[in-house]
Design a protein around this motif. Structure first.
Motif, PDB file in Angstrom:
ATOM      1  N   LYS A  88     -10.090   6.084   1.332  1.00 20.13           N
ATOM      2  CA  LYS A  88      -9.440   7.391   1.245  1.00 20.13           C
ATOM      3  C   LYS A  88      -8.188   7.391   2.115  1.00 20.13           C
ATOM      4  O   LYS A  88      -8.204   6.913   3.249  1.00 20.13           O
ATOM      5  N   THR A 106      -3.554   4.834  -1.625  1.00 18.53           N
ATOM      6  CA  THR A 106      -3.520   4.800  -3.079  1.00 18.53           C
ATOM      7  C   THR A 106      -3.589   3.357  -3.562  1.00 18.53           C
ATOM      8  O   THR A 106      -2.828   2.512  -3.093  1.00 18.53           O
ATOM      9  N   GLY A 107      -4.494   3.073  -4.473  1.00 17.63           N
ATOM     10  CA  GLY A 107      -4.611   1.727  -5.012  1.00 17.63           C
ATOM     11  C   GLY A 107      -5.590   0.872  -4.222  1.00 17.63           C
ATOM     12  O   GLY A 107      -6.158   1.308  -3.207  1.00 17.63           O
ATOM     13  N   GLN A 160       0.819  -1.227   0.000  1.00 17.91           N
ATOM     14  CA  GLN A 160       0.000   0.000   0.000  1.00 17.91           C
ATOM     15  C   GLN A 160       0.848   1.270   0.000  1.00 17.91           C
ATOM     16  O   GLN A 160       0.304   2.370  -0.144  1.00 17.91           O
ATOM     17  N   SER A 220     -11.778   0.460  -1.892  1.00 16.03           N
ATOM     18  CA  SER A 220     -11.355   1.863  -1.998  1.00 16.03           C
ATOM     19  C   SER A 220     -11.424   2.536  -0.636  1.00 16.03           C
ATOM     20  O   SER A 220     -12.497   2.573  -0.014  1.00 16.03           O
TER      21      SER A 220
END
Length: 284
Positions: free
Chosen positions: A258, A261-262, A92, A256
């Motif tokens: 917040k 990323t990814g 991550q 997903s």
């Protein structure tokens, strides 16, 4: 002219024709009501999915992401009585921890598993940073070890113990087994898994959690390891609820969140927050 009387057979047929519309509607009305209820109950996921499918302005990768988000929203909306969490590792990258609060800006994150170690000698590059950061976010945290079947199980246990300091309120240690052995039979692998679990349980004084894929567990491990708290991965679109013996269900690898990323692995605990807290290492 003499009017012919209907035979009993003709009368039965006529009566059946008269009753047919009532019979059809007696079936259709409940089905329509069930459909309307389902549409309302899952409206968030359905709306998201339709928007993803027909959004011609999005790139292909965005459409794929939106489809996964839609399925995840659809599923979580149907299990709002459960609690949700994520698991993370160095994959991550850098995480903006103040933003890590919800999944799809809607579903609170109550627990986070962090990869700590892999095999006999490796540590996750981000473990120390992630472990400390989770503690500062008021989330229940847990650490897991990725078991490598072709490496010594006792050395793997020591690697985890030397890396991870668990405290009251943390989840029990997790053994992640996904690979098949290349140079030993499954029976030998099971012996190694048992050794890891026994050594780790003795050290932390709490029974570990076992993580595996649904088919891997049912094919190879269920008989010997069913008494453990189980964390099972199954991303099948048609599976809409956890089985009774799944304590944790990893239902997606494309979530997903917040601040991250990814894609992120998403998990559901098959119980409420009080039950999850009882599973944690007790305050003595």
């Amino acid at each position: 002219m003499v009017k012919k009387r209907k035979t009993s057979k003709q009368k039965i047929t006529a009566d059946a024709k008269e009753r047919r519309p009532y019979f059809i509607w007696s079936i259709l009305i409940p089905l329509i009501l069930v459909l309307l209820f389902a549409l309302y109950h899952y409206r968030a996921g359905i709306t998201y999915y339709i928007g993803a499918v027909f959004n011609t302005n999005s790139a292909y990768s965005d459409k794929e992401k939106n489809k996964h988000d839609a399925r995840n929203i659809f599923l979580m909306t149907g299990h709002q009585e459960k609690i949700f969490g994520i698991d993370i590792s160095a994959y991550q990258g850098e995480i903006n921890w103040p933003d890590v609060q919800t999944i799809n800006d809607s579903f609170p994150i109550d627990f986070i598993f962090v990869r700590a170690t892999m095999g006999a000698t490796k540590q996750d590059d981000k473990f120390a940073e992630n472990w400390k950061s989770v503690a500062g976010r008021n989330k229940i945290r847990g650490a897991y070890h990725y078991f490598r079947p072709n490496e010594n199980s006792l050395k793997q246990a020591r690697n985890f113990i030397q890396t991870v300091k668990l405290h009251p309120g943390d989840l029990p240690p997790v053994l992640d087994i996904e690979e098949k052995p290349r140079s030993q039979p499954m029976d030998s692998l099971k012996v190694g898994l048992k050794r890891w679990l026994e050594v780790v349980e003795k050290h932390y004084k709490v029974k570990p959690i076992v993580y595996s894929g649904d088919s891997y567990f049912s094919d190879f491990l269920e008989k010997e390891f069913k008494e453990y708290t189980l964390w099972i991965a199954n991303y099948n679109f048609w599976v809409e609820k956890p089985k009774d013996h799944w304590h944790f269900w990893q239902f997606s690898e494309k979530g997903s969140v917040k601040g991250i990323t990814g894609p992120v692995d998403l998990n559901m605990y098959n119980g409420d927050i009080e039950a999850l807290e009882r599973l944690c290492i007790p305050f003595r």
